[in-house]
Design an enzyme around this catalytic site. Sequence first.
Site, short mmCIF file in Angstrom:
data_model
loop_
_atom_site.label_atom_id
_atom_site.label_comp_id
_atom_site.label_asym_id
_atom_site.label_seq_id
_atom_site.Cartn_x
_atom_site.Cartn_y
_atom_site.Cartn_z
N THR A 62 0.84 -1.20 0.00
CA THR A 62 0.00 0.00 0.00
C THR A 62 0.87 1.25 0.00
O THR A 62 2.10 1.17 -0.19
CB THR A 62 -1.05 -0.07 1.14
OG1 THR A 62 -1.94 1.03 1.00
CG2 THR A 62 -0.43 -0.03 2.52
N LYS A 66 3.21 1.54 -3.94
CA LYS A 66 2.52 0.81 -5.01
C LYS A 66 3.16 0.97 -6.39
O LYS A 66 3.06 0.08 -7.22
CB LYS A 66 1.05 1.25 -5.08
CG LYS A 66 0.19 0.66 -3.99
CD LYS A 66 -1.27 1.06 -4.18
CE LYS A 66 -2.16 0.23 -3.30
NZ LYS A 66 -3.59 0.46 -3.58
N ASP A 102 -6.92 -4.59 -6.95
CA ASP A 102 -7.96 -3.57 -6.73
C ASP A 102 -8.88 -3.47 -7.95
O ASP A 102 -10.08 -3.23 -7.80
CB ASP A 102 -7.32 -2.18 -6.52
CG ASP A 102 -6.63 -2.06 -5.18
OD1 ASP A 102 -7.08 -2.71 -4.22
OD2 ASP A 102 -5.64 -1.30 -5.09
N GLY A 125 -11.55 11.82 -7.45
CA GLY A 125 -10.19 11.49 -7.04
C GLY A 125 -9.23 11.54 -8.22
O GLY A 125 -9.67 11.68 -9.37
P1 ATR Z 1 -4.61 6.94 -3.19
O1 ATR Z 1 -3.45 6.22 -3.81
O2 ATR Z 1 -5.24 6.23 -2.03
O3 ATR Z 1 -5.62 7.36 -4.20
P2 ATR Z 1 -3.39 9.54 -3.13
O4 ATR Z 1 -2.59 9.22 -4.33
O5 ATR Z 1 -2.70 10.28 -2.02
O6 ATR Z 1 -3.99 8.24 -2.47
O7 ATR Z 1 -4.71 10.34 -3.58
C1 ATR Z 1 -5.52 10.93 -2.66
C2 ATR Z 1 -6.74 11.52 -3.34
O8 ATR Z 1 -7.51 12.19 -2.33
C3 ATR Z 1 -6.43 12.57 -4.39
O9 ATR Z 1 -7.44 12.60 -5.36
C4 ATR Z 1 -6.46 13.87 -3.56
O10 ATR Z 1 -6.70 15.04 -4.32
P3 ATR Z 1 -5.46 15.81 -5.01
O11 ATR Z 1 -5.13 15.05 -6.26
O12 ATR Z 1 -6.00 17.16 -5.26
O13 ATR Z 1 -4.32 15.79 -3.99
C5 ATR Z 1 -7.65 13.57 -2.69
N1 ATR Z 1 -7.69 14.40 -1.47
C6 ATR Z 1 -6.93 14.25 -0.36
N2 ATR Z 1 -7.26 15.19 0.57
C7 ATR Z 1 -8.27 15.93 0.02
C8 ATR Z 1 -9.06 17.03 0.47
N3 ATR Z 1 -8.87 17.55 1.70
N4 ATR Z 1 -10.01 17.53 -0.35
C9 ATR Z 1 -10.21 17.00 -1.58
N5 ATR Z 1 -9.49 15.95 -2.08
C10 ATR Z 1 -8.54 15.43 -1.29
#
Ligand code: ATR
Length: 283
Positions: A62, A66, A102, A125
Site C-alpha cells: 500500500t 505501489k 484492486d 479522485g
Molecule cells: P490513493 O493512492 O489512495 O488514491 P493519493 O494518491 O494520495 O492516495 O490520492 C488521494 C486523493 O484524495 C487525491 O485525489 C487527492 O486530491 P489531489 O489530487 O488534489 O491531492 C484527494 N484528497 C486528499 N485530501 C483531500 C481534500 N482535503 N479535499 C479534496 N481531495 C482530497
Amino acid sequence: MADLYGVIGYPLGHTLSPVFQQAAFDALGLDASYQALPTPPEGLAARIEAVREGRLAGLNVTIPHKTRIVELLDGTRPTAAAAGAVNTVFWGDGKLLGENTDVPAFRQVLDAAAIPAHERALLIGGGGAARAALYALLQRGHEVTMANRTPANAVAAWEAVAPGEWPQVLALDAPDLPATARTCGLIVNTTSVGMAGGPEPTSSPLPEGCLTAGQTVFDIVYRPAVTPLLAAALVAGGRCIGGLEMLVFQGALSFELWTGRKAPLDVMLRAARDELEAGERSR
Ligand code: ATR
C-alpha cells in the site's frame, strides 16, 4: 516453519488485512501467518529481498510503495502494468511478480450490485485508487467523468490508464460539477475525504447539489461504514455501497494468488466486519 505474509506501507495505521487474511489461512488449515509490516521507503528493498530469500512468502502493498515497487520485481501482470500500481507481490512461474487486485475487486463490487454498464459514472479522485477505479470503469464500458481537487492529477491518471482518449475532468469546485454529477447514475469516491482518522473526517468530497434520487454512490472508504458522502446520498434517496467489500475482495484475490486455493470469502467478510464493528464500538 509457518509461511509469513504481510502488508507493507508507511504509515500503516490501523489495517484490517491481518485480521481477515489470518481468518482465511486458519479456515483452510494453512500453516501461515499474516502481519502488518510498517515499511518506510528506505526499507522497501530489504522487504523484497526477504521475499526472494523465503523469509516472507508474499505481500500486500500500500501507500507509498505501489508504484516504486515495480522496479524491484521480475515482472508485472497486465492489469498492474495498465493501472500503474501493484498491490500484491507473489511467486508465479519461478518469478517474483506484481499484480493489482484492486481493479478486479472494484469490478466485482459493481457486478455484485448489478450496476448497468450504461450508467454514466462520476469518479472522484486522482490518486492511485482513482487509477484502478478508472481502469475498471472503462473496462466495464462506463462513460466516465473524473472530478478532483487538483484536476491535473486526474488528467495524469487518465493519460496513464487510457492514453489517446480525451480526459473528461472537472475540478471539485467547478460551477458545472453539480449539474454534471446529477446526470451520473453512479458516483464513486476514491479520495480519503470522509475517512475516520483522515484529513477531513466529517466532510463529503462533493459540494451541495450533486446527489439525486436513484443514484448509486460507492465510497471506497470503509471506516466509518456510513461516510458523510454516503449519508448525503441516503438523504437524497440514493443507494449506498461502502468500501468494506472492495477491501475484502482485493484481499481474497491476493490470497488466491499466494496459495492457489479458493479464498473463503464469507469467513473473510465476517472477520473484517466484526473487527470494524468492534473498533466503532470502542470509540
Ligand atoms: P490513493 O493512492 O489512495 O488514491 P493519493 O494518491 O494520495 O492516495 O490520492 C488521494 C486523493 O484524495 C487525491 O485525489 C487527492 O486530491 P489531489 O489530487 O488534489 O491531492 C484527494 N484528497 C486528499 N485530501 C483531500 C481534500 N482535503 N479535499 C479534496 N481531495 C482530497
